[in-house]
Motif scaffolding. Structure first.
Motif, short mmCIF file in Angstrom:
data_model
loop_
_atom_site.label_atom_id
_atom_site.label_comp_id
_atom_site.label_asym_id
_atom_site.label_seq_id
_atom_site.Cartn_x
_atom_site.Cartn_y
_atom_site.Cartn_z
N ILE A 277 0.84 -1.20 0.00
CA ILE A 277 0.00 0.00 0.00
C ILE A 277 0.87 1.25 0.00
O ILE A 277 0.60 2.22 -0.73
N ALA B 295 0.78 4.54 -2.27
CA ALA B 295 0.21 5.72 -1.61
C ALA B 295 1.21 6.86 -1.53
O ALA B 295 0.84 8.03 -1.72
N GLU B 296 2.48 6.56 -1.25
CA GLU B 296 3.46 7.62 -1.09
C GLU B 296 3.72 8.39 -2.39
O GLU B 296 3.80 9.63 -2.36
N MET C 216 0.81 10.70 -2.81
CA MET C 216 0.90 11.80 -1.85
C MET C 216 1.92 12.82 -2.30
O MET C 216 1.69 14.04 -2.21
N VAL D 56 -5.82 8.68 -0.72
CA VAL D 56 -4.61 8.31 0.02
C VAL D 56 -4.89 8.28 1.52
O VAL D 56 -4.42 7.38 2.24
N ALA E 158 -6.57 5.07 2.50
CA ALA E 158 -5.63 3.94 2.51
C ALA E 158 -4.66 4.03 3.68
O ALA E 158 -4.38 3.03 4.35
N GLU E 159 -4.14 5.22 3.95
CA GLU E 159 -3.15 5.38 5.01
C GLU E 159 -3.74 5.12 6.40
O GLU E 159 -3.03 4.70 7.31
N LEU F 135 -5.39 2.70 -5.46
CA LEU F 135 -4.32 3.66 -5.27
C LEU F 135 -3.69 4.07 -6.60
O LEU F 135 -3.14 5.18 -6.70
#
Length: 303
Positions: free
Chosen positions: A124, A128-129, A132, A176, A179-180, A283
């Motif tokens: 993930i 996600a990063e 972001m 995001v 997910a985070e 994502l």
């Protein structure tokens, strides 16, 4: 720093209460998260025989990193002691540090579920990063800075207008954030089925004050993303050094938190959890939206 620490369990309690009411149940008290944390702090810590110093240190490192990250986000005023260091890149670095150590702790005791949770968390994070970071670059292209205080001041200036690129970045940031924070449809924070857990699988071996720190860090993280969305995209009502009342800013922030918690509860009760193999598609969509937002802003600015 004290404000986010006090409000984080309240936001979690509000989300649980609204979800329960939407499902036709009475639900827990709004203050139940405070009682849960106090109960865990009083309990004895039980450690696995093969747990190393890393396993015992991670809850403190994780809580400190996320608490510091939450304290960097301007919530009711941009005139904060940490405003000079409130940078979006530093924020992502602190969140990445907390995630990295938690994944190590999940694998430290050698349990199968901890390893599964850590591997899924890294999968993930790998998607996600970048999404972001693209949201950060989108805003940085527009405002010419990554300082949260300056971004909030610029957004309140009234010169931004309606931009499709910012709307795409906002949607990507919301995806995001879901997910985070291990929320539905990515993960279910209330589940106890090991094969579907992500975040909870990494913390199965924790107990007592260690578990209280991890649960508190998760509550702070939820508040952090709600405050970040409000700071970057909805900063209205926030006080600045030149104008605005901090008390009005605080009331405005509380209203934004209540609206964010209600929206999250409505979303989670109207959608089912997706399979783990579809998380990449979710994502990937966030990454695509953030990339499109950055490209549109880059072209419109003529950079």
């Amino acid at each position: 720093m004290a404000l986010v620490l006090i409000l984080a369990p309240l936001l979690t309690g509000w989300v649980r209460l609204v979800k329960a009411r939407l499902l036709g149940r009475r639900g827990p008290s709004l203050l139940q998260p405070y009682r849960d944390l106090a109960r865990l702090l009083r309990k004895e810590v039980v450690l696995a025989n093969n747990a190393s110093w890393l396993f015992r240190s991670v809850p403190y490192v994780m809580f400190t990193a996320i608490w510091l990250a939450a304290g960097l986000v301007p919530v009711f005023t941009t005139d904060l002691a940490l405003a000079p260091t409130a940078d979006l890149i530093a924020l992502i670095a602190l969140l990445g540090t907390a995630r990295f150590f938690l994944a190590l702790a999940g694998m430290d005791t050698g349990t199968s579920f901890g390893g599964i949770g850590s591997s899924r968390e890294m999968m993930i994070a790998a998607l996600a990063e970048p999404a972001m970071l693209m949201v950060v670059f989108s805003v940085a292209v527009l405002v010419r800075t990554t300082s949260l205080a300056e971004i909030a001041t610029y957004m309140m200036g009234g010169t931004v207008g309606l931009r499709v690129s910012l709307a795409l970045a906002l949607i990507a940031l919301v995806m995001v954030a879901i997910a985070e924070n291990a929320r539905i449809p990515i993960d279910n924070p209330a589940t106890h089925l090991e094969l579907t857990m992500v975040h909870e699988a990494m913390v199965l071996e924790y107990s007592g004050r260690h578990l209280a720190l991890i649960e508190g860090a998760a509550m702070l993280k939820l508040l952090l993303y709600a405050a970040l969305i409000a700071c970057v995209f909805l900063p209205w009502g926030m006080a600045t050094p030149t104008h605005g009342n901090p008390l009005i800013g605080l009331l405005s922030f509380l209203a934004k938190l209540a609206a964010a918690g209600t929206a999250l509860a409505v979303f989670e009760t109207s959608i089912a959890k997706m399979r783990v193999f579809r998380v990449g598609e979710f994502l990937g969509g966030a990454l695509l939206l953030s990339l499109l937002g950055a490209i549109f802003l880059y072209v419109s600015r003529g950079v």
